[in-house]
Write a protein that holds these residues in place. Structure first.
Motif, short mmCIF file in Angstrom:
data_model
loop_
_atom_site.label_atom_id
_atom_site.label_comp_id
_atom_site.label_asym_id
_atom_site.label_seq_id
_atom_site.Cartn_x
_atom_site.Cartn_y
_atom_site.Cartn_z
N PHE A 95 0.92 -1.26 -0.09
CA PHE A 95 -0.02 -0.03 0.02
C PHE A 95 0.99 1.19 -0.03
N SER A 96 1.95 1.27 0.86
CA SER A 96 2.92 2.55 0.94
C SER A 96 3.52 2.77 -0.18
N LEU A 97 4.03 1.60 -0.76
CA LEU A 97 4.92 1.69 -1.99
C LEU A 97 4.00 2.30 -3.25
N MET A 98 2.72 1.56 -3.33
CA MET A 98 1.69 2.33 -4.46
C MET A 98 1.40 3.75 -4.15
N ARG A 99 0.95 4.00 -2.93
CA ARG A 99 0.68 5.38 -2.57
C ARG A 99 1.96 6.14 -2.94
N LEU A 145 8.09 -2.23 -10.57
CA LEU A 145 8.48 -3.27 -11.57
C LEU A 145 9.07 -4.46 -11.10
N GLN A 146 10.10 -4.35 -10.05
CA GLN A 146 10.43 -5.39 -9.41
C GLN A 146 9.66 -6.36 -8.72
N LEU A 147 8.85 -5.89 -7.89
CA LEU A 147 7.79 -6.62 -7.44
C LEU A 147 6.57 -7.24 -8.18
N CYS A 148 6.24 -6.61 -9.15
CA CYS A 148 5.28 -6.92 -10.05
C CYS A 148 6.01 -8.14 -11.04
N LYS A 149 7.30 -8.29 -11.16
CA LYS A 149 8.03 -9.28 -11.87
C LYS A 149 8.61 -10.47 -11.05
N ALA A 150 7.98 -10.48 -9.92
CA ALA A 150 8.80 -11.17 -8.89
C ALA A 150 8.14 -12.64 -8.75
N GLY A 151 6.84 -12.63 -9.25
CA GLY A 151 5.94 -13.89 -9.25
C GLY A 151 4.49 -13.34 -9.10
N GLU A 152 3.81 -14.36 -9.03
CA GLU A 152 2.29 -14.34 -9.22
C GLU A 152 1.80 -13.45 -7.67
N SER A 156 -0.24 -9.68 -7.81
CA SER A 156 -1.58 -9.80 -7.44
C SER A 156 -1.59 -8.81 -6.28
N ARG A 157 -0.64 -8.84 -5.27
CA ARG A 157 -0.63 -7.95 -4.25
C ARG A 157 -0.50 -6.45 -4.61
N MET A 158 0.33 -6.14 -5.77
CA MET A 158 0.60 -5.04 -6.42
C MET A 158 -0.76 -4.35 -6.83
N GLN A 159 -1.49 -5.28 -7.58
CA GLN A 159 -2.70 -5.18 -8.44
C GLN A 159 -3.63 -4.66 -7.48
N ALA A 160 -3.59 -5.36 -6.27
CA ALA A 160 -4.79 -5.15 -5.24
C ALA A 160 -4.49 -3.82 -4.64
N ALA A 161 -3.25 -3.49 -4.33
CA ALA A 161 -2.98 -2.04 -3.77
C ALA A 161 -3.36 -1.00 -4.90
N LEU A 162 -2.99 -1.19 -6.00
CA LEU A 162 -3.51 -0.23 -7.20
C LEU A 162 -4.98 0.03 -7.04
#
Length: 251
Positions: A95-99, A145-152, A156-162
């Motif tokens: 959440f903090s990273l996406m914010r 980019l690093q977290l989104c390409k690190a695995g499913e 999914s967690r970054m998409q939920a945060a977005l």
């Protein structure tokens, strides 16, 4: 509303956003997932609070505003003009990273729009903070980019945060009644124009990360009118605790 009142409204909301997200990001000090991030969030938080102080100084020196410390620590929550995005607790790291990603791209676009501002104090500040903002957005982009390409799971967690952050982040661009006047005076182009540029910029990164902006969202407005979540009042109570003990003290 005259031009001075319009400037006060614009600068106050910019400064309040920076002050509050700066304090929120500082809460990661000692808690970052790795030491590098602990240092990075702390450093960027310090930059944000420095930007807020500079904006409050512009109010004081050019628009007959109060002392920056009094503005920051003695106002009630209803007098703040920050958006809801910045006042929420830090929550999970995603959440903090996406914010951070959404806010810093918005902040960069806003300051870029001030490079040719007819109000010289804002133009000068925009040029001064250019390097800091470049680092902030590079940091946010790299970790998204690093977290989104690190695995499913990471993706999914970054998409939920977005999905959670995006409606709140749209509140950064809550339309103001003086937008047309400020654009007419060549001070800045107005929230609608900034919003369009922001969407274009964040989409460049989101496409690479294979993230998708949520559809049919309702922007979270109200912060620019002094309507806030309960989280802001609690944060202000903590922020101003020492200063309120003796506002006239010399430290």
């Amino acid at each position: 509303m005259n031009i001075n009142q319009a400037l006060v409204a614009l600068i106050t909301q910019m400064a309040d956003d920076e002050l509050i997200i700066g304090h929120r990001n500082s809460e990661w000090t000692g808690l970052g997932p790795i030491m590098e991030e602990d240092i990075a969030f702390s450093s960027m938080a310090q930059d944000k609070i420095g930007h807020a102080w500079a904006l409050y100084r512009i109010l004081q020196e050019h628009l007959e505003g109060d002392d920056p410390d009094r503005i920051a620590f003695l106002r009630p929550a209803a007098a703040f003009r920050c958006c809801h995005l910045v006042e929420l607790p830090i929550g999970s790291y995603e959440f903090s990273l996406m914010r951070h990603f959404l806010f810093d791209h918005a902040e960069t676009i806003r300051y870029n729009s001030l490079y040719q501002s007819s109000f010289m104090p804002l133009q000068q500040l925009a040029r001064k903070v250019k390097g800091e903002l470049k680092y902030h957005t590079l940091h946010a982009d790299a970790w998204i980019l690093q977290l989104c390409k690190a695995g499913e799971e990471g993706h999914s967690r970054m998409q939920a945060a977005l999905n959670d952050c995006f409606p709140l982040a749209c509140g950064i661009f809550e339309p103001g009644q003086a937008d047309a006047l400020l654009a007419e005076e060549n001070i800045y182009p107005g929230e609608a124009a900034l919003y369009e540029q922001w969407i274009e910029n964040i989409n460049r990164v989101l496409r690479k990360a294979e993230l998708t902006l949520p559809e049919k969202i309702t922007p979270v407005y109200g912060g620019r009118k002094g309507q806030h979540t309960p989280h802001l009042e609690a944060l202000l109570e903590e922020m101003g605790e020492v200063f309120r003990q003796d506002p006239a003290a010399t430290w």
